[in-house]
Design a protein around this motif. Structure first.
Motif, PDB file in Angstrom:
ATOM      1  N   GLU A  46       0.815  -1.199   0.000  1.00 22.61           N
ATOM      2  CA  GLU A  46       0.000   0.000   0.000  1.00 22.61           C
ATOM      3  C   GLU A  46       0.857   1.261   0.000  1.00 22.61           C
ATOM      4  OE1 GLU A  46      -2.456   0.259   3.473  1.00 22.61           O
ATOM      5  OE2 GLU A  46      -0.764   0.443   4.854  1.00 22.61           O
ATOM      6  N   PHE A  47       0.286   2.291  -0.556  1.00 20.80           N
ATOM      7  CA  PHE A  47       0.943   3.596  -0.610  1.00 20.80           C
ATOM      8  C   PHE A  47       1.030   4.219   0.773  1.00 20.80           C
ATOM      9  CE2 PHE A  47       2.030   7.746  -2.064  1.00 20.80           C
ATOM     10  CZ  PHE A  47       1.247   8.628  -1.354  1.00 20.80           C
ATOM     11  N   VAL A  48       2.146   4.886   1.053  1.00 26.07           N
ATOM     12  CA  VAL A  48       2.318   5.583   2.325  1.00 26.07           C
ATOM     13  C   VAL A  48       2.491   7.090   2.098  1.00 26.07           C
ATOM     14  CG1 VAL A  48       3.769   5.832   4.367  1.00 26.07           C
ATOM     15  CG2 VAL A  48       3.344   3.552   3.416  1.00 26.07           C
ATOM     16  N   ALA A  49       3.471   7.454   1.287  1.00 27.21           N
ATOM     17  CA  ALA A  49       3.762   8.878   1.084  1.00 27.21           C
ATOM     18  C   ALA A  49       4.502   9.057  -0.231  1.00 27.21           C
ATOM     19  CB  ALA A  49       4.593   9.427   2.235  1.00 27.21           C
ATOM     20  N   ALA A  50       4.386  10.249  -0.800  1.00 29.59           N
ATOM     21  CA  ALA A  50       5.061  10.551  -2.055  1.00 29.59           C
ATOM     22  C   ALA A  50       5.574  11.983  -2.033  1.00 29.59           C
ATOM     23  CB  ALA A  50       4.117  10.347  -3.236  1.00 29.59           C
ATOM     24  N   ILE A  51       6.605  12.220  -2.845  1.00 31.67           N
ATOM     25  CA  ILE A  51       7.198  13.551  -2.922  1.00 31.67           C
ATOM     26  C   ILE A  51       7.588  13.812  -4.366  1.00 31.67           C
ATOM     27  CG2 ILE A  51       9.536  12.733  -2.377  1.00 31.67           C
ATOM     28  CD1 ILE A  51       9.818  15.340  -0.662  1.00 31.67           C
ATOM     29  N   SER A  52       7.393  15.035  -4.814  1.00 26.89           N
ATOM     30  CA  SER A  52       7.696  15.388  -6.196  1.00 26.89           C
ATOM     31  C   SER A  52       9.200  15.556  -6.409  1.00 26.89           C
ATOM     32  CB  SER A  52       6.977  16.683  -6.571  1.00 26.89           C
ATOM     33  OG  SER A  52       7.464  17.757  -5.785  1.00 26.89           O
ATOM     34  N   ARG A  53       9.570  15.777  -7.662  1.00 23.83           N
ATOM     35  CA  ARG A  53      11.000  15.855  -8.012  1.00 23.83           C
ATOM     36  C   ARG A  53      11.752  16.902  -7.212  1.00 23.83           C
ATOM     37  NH1 ARG A  53      11.471  16.123 -14.483  1.00 23.83           N
ATOM     38  NH2 ARG A  53      11.460  18.324 -13.875  1.00 23.83           N
ATOM     39  N   THR A  54      11.155  18.065  -7.041  1.00 27.83           N
ATOM     40  CA  THR A  54      11.837  19.147  -6.327  1.00 27.83           C
ATOM     41  C   THR A  54      11.645  19.053  -4.821  1.00 27.83           C
ATOM     42  OG1 THR A  54       9.925  20.610  -6.385  1.00 27.83           O
ATOM     43  CG2 THR A  54      11.439  20.679  -8.292  1.00 27.83           C
ATOM     44  N   GLY A  55      10.717  18.227  -4.384  1.00 28.60           N
ATOM     45  CA  GLY A  55      10.373  18.169  -2.968  1.00 28.60           C
ATOM     46  C   GLY A  55       9.310  19.166  -2.577  1.00 28.60           C
ATOM     47  N   GLY A  56       8.838  19.927  -3.550  1.00 26.30           N
ATOM     48  CA  GLY A  56       7.877  20.971  -3.245  1.00 26.30           C
ATOM     49  C   GLY A  56       6.463  20.489  -3.017  1.00 26.30           C
ATOM     50  N   TYR A  95       9.101   0.081   1.626  1.00 32.58           N
ATOM     51  CA  TYR A  95       9.858   0.158   0.382  1.00 32.58           C
ATOM     52  C   TYR A  95       9.899   1.599  -0.119  1.00 32.58           C
ATOM     53  CZ  TYR A  95       8.884  -4.878   0.156  1.00 32.58           C
ATOM     54  OH  TYR A  95       8.779  -6.219   0.417  1.00 32.58           O
ATOM     55  N   CYS A  96      11.048   2.013  -0.604  1.00 32.28           N
ATOM     56  CA  CYS A  96      11.065   3.267  -1.342  1.00 32.28           C
ATOM     57  C   CYS A  96      11.052   2.944  -2.832  1.00 32.28           C
ATOM     58  CB  CYS A  96      12.249   4.149  -0.978  1.00 32.28           C
ATOM     59  SG  CYS A  96      13.845   3.630  -1.595  1.00 32.28           S
ATOM     60  N   ALA A  97      10.540   3.876  -3.609  1.00 31.43           N
ATOM     61  CA  ALA A  97      10.373   3.645  -5.028  1.00 31.43           C
ATOM     62  C   ALA A  97      10.575   4.945  -5.787  1.00 31.43           C
ATOM     63  CB  ALA A  97       8.983   3.079  -5.316  1.00 31.43           C
ATOM     64  N   ALA A  98      10.996   4.814  -7.046  1.00 33.82           N
ATOM     65  CA  ALA A  98      11.257   5.972  -7.898  1.00 33.82           C
ATOM     66  C   ALA A  98      10.410   5.904  -9.154  1.00 33.82           C
ATOM     67  CB  ALA A  98      12.742   6.027  -8.270  1.00 33.82           C
ATOM     68  N   ALA A  99       9.813   7.026  -9.502  1.00 32.42           N
ATOM     69  CA  ALA A  99       8.979   7.117 -10.696  1.00 32.42           C
ATOM     70  C   ALA A  99       9.549   8.170 -11.632  1.00 32.42           C
ATOM     71  CB  ALA A  99       7.551   7.484 -10.316  1.00 32.42           C
ATOM     72  N   ILE A 100       9.751   7.797 -12.882  1.00 37.75           N
ATOM     73  CA  ILE A 100      10.182   8.778 -13.874  1.00 37.75           C
ATOM     74  C   ILE A 100       9.079   9.823 -13.991  1.00 37.75           C
ATOM     75  CG2 ILE A 100      10.792   9.125 -16.288  1.00 37.75           C
ATOM     76  CD1 ILE A 100      11.693   6.148 -16.285  1.00 37.75           C
ATOM     77  N   SER A 101       9.473  11.096 -13.880  1.00 34.06           N
ATOM     78  CA  SER A 101       8.476  12.153 -13.836  1.00 34.06           C
ATOM     79  C   SER A 101       8.835  13.275 -14.803  1.00 34.06           C
ATOM     80  CB  SER A 101       8.368  12.692 -12.408  1.00 34.06           C
ATOM     81  OG  SER A 101       7.370  13.689 -12.325  1.00 34.06           O
ATOM     82  N   SER A 102       7.868  13.669 -15.599  1.00 34.12           N
ATOM     83  CA  SER A 102       8.109  14.736 -16.572  1.00 34.12           C
ATOM     84  C   SER A 102       7.934  16.126 -15.972  1.00 34.12           C
ATOM     85  CB  SER A 102       7.141  14.571 -17.755  1.00 34.12           C
ATOM     86  OG  SER A 102       5.802  14.636 -17.295  1.00 34.12           O
ATOM     87  N   TYR A 106       3.523  14.112  -8.003  1.00 31.86           N
ATOM     88  CA  TYR A 106       3.665  12.968  -7.122  1.00 31.86           C
ATOM     89  C   TYR A 106       2.753  11.863  -7.640  1.00 31.86           C
ATOM     90  CZ  TYR A 106      -0.788  14.356  -5.020  1.00 31.86           C
ATOM     91  OH  TYR A 106      -2.103  14.688  -4.830  1.00 31.86           O
ATOM     92  N   TYR A 107       3.028  10.633  -7.207  1.00 32.09           N
ATOM     93  CA  TYR A 107       2.263   9.484  -7.681  1.00 32.09           C
ATOM     94  C   TYR A 107       1.909   8.597  -6.497  1.00 32.09           C
ATOM     95  CZ  TYR A 107       4.369  11.101 -12.003  1.00 32.09           C
ATOM     96  OH  TYR A 107       4.771  11.873 -13.056  1.00 32.09           O
ATOM     97  N   THR A 108       0.696   8.081  -6.509  1.00 35.70           N
ATOM     98  CA  THR A 108       0.246   7.215  -5.426  1.00 35.70           C
ATOM     99  C   THR A 108       0.096   5.755  -5.854  1.00 35.70           C
ATOM    100  OG1 THR A 108      -2.083   7.676  -5.890  1.00 35.70           O
ATOM    101  CG2 THR A 108      -0.950   9.134  -4.318  1.00 35.70           C
ATOM    102  N   ARG A 109       0.025   5.523  -7.155  1.00 36.71           N
ATOM    103  CA  ARG A 109      -0.147   4.140  -7.626  1.00 36.71           C
ATOM    104  C   ARG A 109       1.199   3.452  -7.758  1.00 36.71           C
ATOM    105  NH1 ARG A 109      -1.361   4.004 -12.553  1.00 36.71           N
ATOM    106  NH2 ARG A 109      -1.088   6.222 -12.988  1.00 36.71           N
ATOM    107  N   SER A 110       1.294   2.231  -7.285  1.00 36.23           N
ATOM    108  CA  SER A 110       2.560   1.508  -7.358  1.00 36.23           C
ATOM    109  C   SER A 110       2.973   1.276  -8.807  1.00 36.23           C
ATOM    110  CB  SER A 110       2.463   0.182  -6.614  1.00 36.23           C
ATOM    111  OG  SER A 110       1.458  -0.646  -7.164  1.00 36.23           O
ATOM    112  N   SER A 111       2.007   1.193  -9.701  1.00 33.59           N
ATOM    113  CA  SER A 111       2.322   0.945 -11.105  1.00 33.59           C
ATOM    114  C   SER A 111       3.056   2.117 -11.751  1.00 33.59           C
ATOM    115  CB  SER A 111       1.051   0.641 -11.893  1.00 33.59           C
ATOM    116  OG  SER A 111       0.147   1.728 -11.810  1.00 33.59           O
ATOM    117  N   ALA A 112       3.025   3.276 -11.123  1.00 29.02           N
ATOM    118  CA  ALA A 112       3.732   4.447 -11.656  1.00 29.02           C
ATOM    119  C   ALA A 112       5.228   4.399 -11.372  1.00 29.02           C
ATOM    120  CB  ALA A 112       3.141   5.730 -11.076  1.00 29.02           C
ATOM    121  N   TYR A 113       5.626   3.535 -10.467  1.00 24.42           N
ATOM    122  CA  TYR A 113       7.020   3.481 -10.016  1.00 24.42           C
ATOM    123  C   TYR A 113       7.771   2.364 -10.736  1.00 24.42           C
ATOM    124  CZ  TYR A 113       5.688   6.761  -6.401  1.00 24.42           C
ATOM    125  OH  TYR A 113       5.253   7.881  -5.745  1.00 24.42           O
TER     126      TYR A 113
END
Length: 126
Positions: A46-56, A95-102, A106-113
Motif C-alpha cells: 500500500e501507498f504511504v507517502a510521495a514527494i515530487s522531483r523538487t520536494g515541493g 519500500y522506497c520507489a522511484a517514478a520517472i516524472s516529466s 507525485y504518484y500514489t499508484r505503485s504501477s507508476a514506479y
C-alpha cells in the motif's frame, strides 16, 4: 536507471519514532518522483507517502498524515520518511520507489514506479 537501498528500520514500541532513509545510486535522482510504500504480512502493498522531483509537493495516505513526513535531499540523492507516534498497525516492510516524472508531480499508484528498493522491516510493538 536508479538503484535504491533503504535503511533505518527496526523494532520500536508504540508511540515511538523511526526515520527511514533511502539512498539512490544514479546521476539523475532529481528527475524522479519518490514514494514510500509498505506491505504487512498477508496484505497487499500500500501507498504511504510521495514527494515530487523538487520536494515541493508531498502527499500522504490518510492513516499516516500528521504522523509521517517525507523529505528528500537531491544533492545527496536521498529520500527519508520520518515516522512519529508509531502504532502496531504500522508494522510492515517499507519500500522506497522511484517514478520517472516529466514534471513536479507525485504518484500514489505503485504501477507508476519503475524502480524499487529491497525493503526494510519496521515492527511496532504494543
Amino acid at each position: 536507471q536508479v538503484q535504491l537501498a533503504e535503511s533505518g528500520g527496526g523494532l520500536v514500541q508504540a508511540g515511538g519514532s523511526l526515520r527511514l532513509s533511502c539512498a539512490a545510486a544514479g546521476r539523475t535522482f532529481s528527475s524522479y518522483a519518490m514514494g514510500w510504500f509498505r506491505q504487512a504480512p498477508g496484505k497487499e502493498r500500500e501507498f504511504v507517502a510521495a514527494i515530487s522531483r523538487t520536494g515541493g509537493i508531498t502527499y500522504y495516505e490518510h492513516s499516516v498524515k500528521g504522523r509521517f513526513t517525507i523529505s528528500r535531499d537531491n544533492a545527496k540523492n536521498t529520500v527519508a520518511l520520518q515516522m512519529y507516534s508509531l502504532k502496531p498497525e504500522d508494522t510492515a516492510v517499507y519500500y522506497c520507489a522511484a517514478a520517472i516524472s516529466s514534471g513536479d508531480y507525485y504518484y500514489t499508484r505503485s504501477s507508476a514506479y519503475a524502480y524499487w528498493g529491497q525493503g526494510t522491516q519496521v515492527t511496532v510493538s504494543s
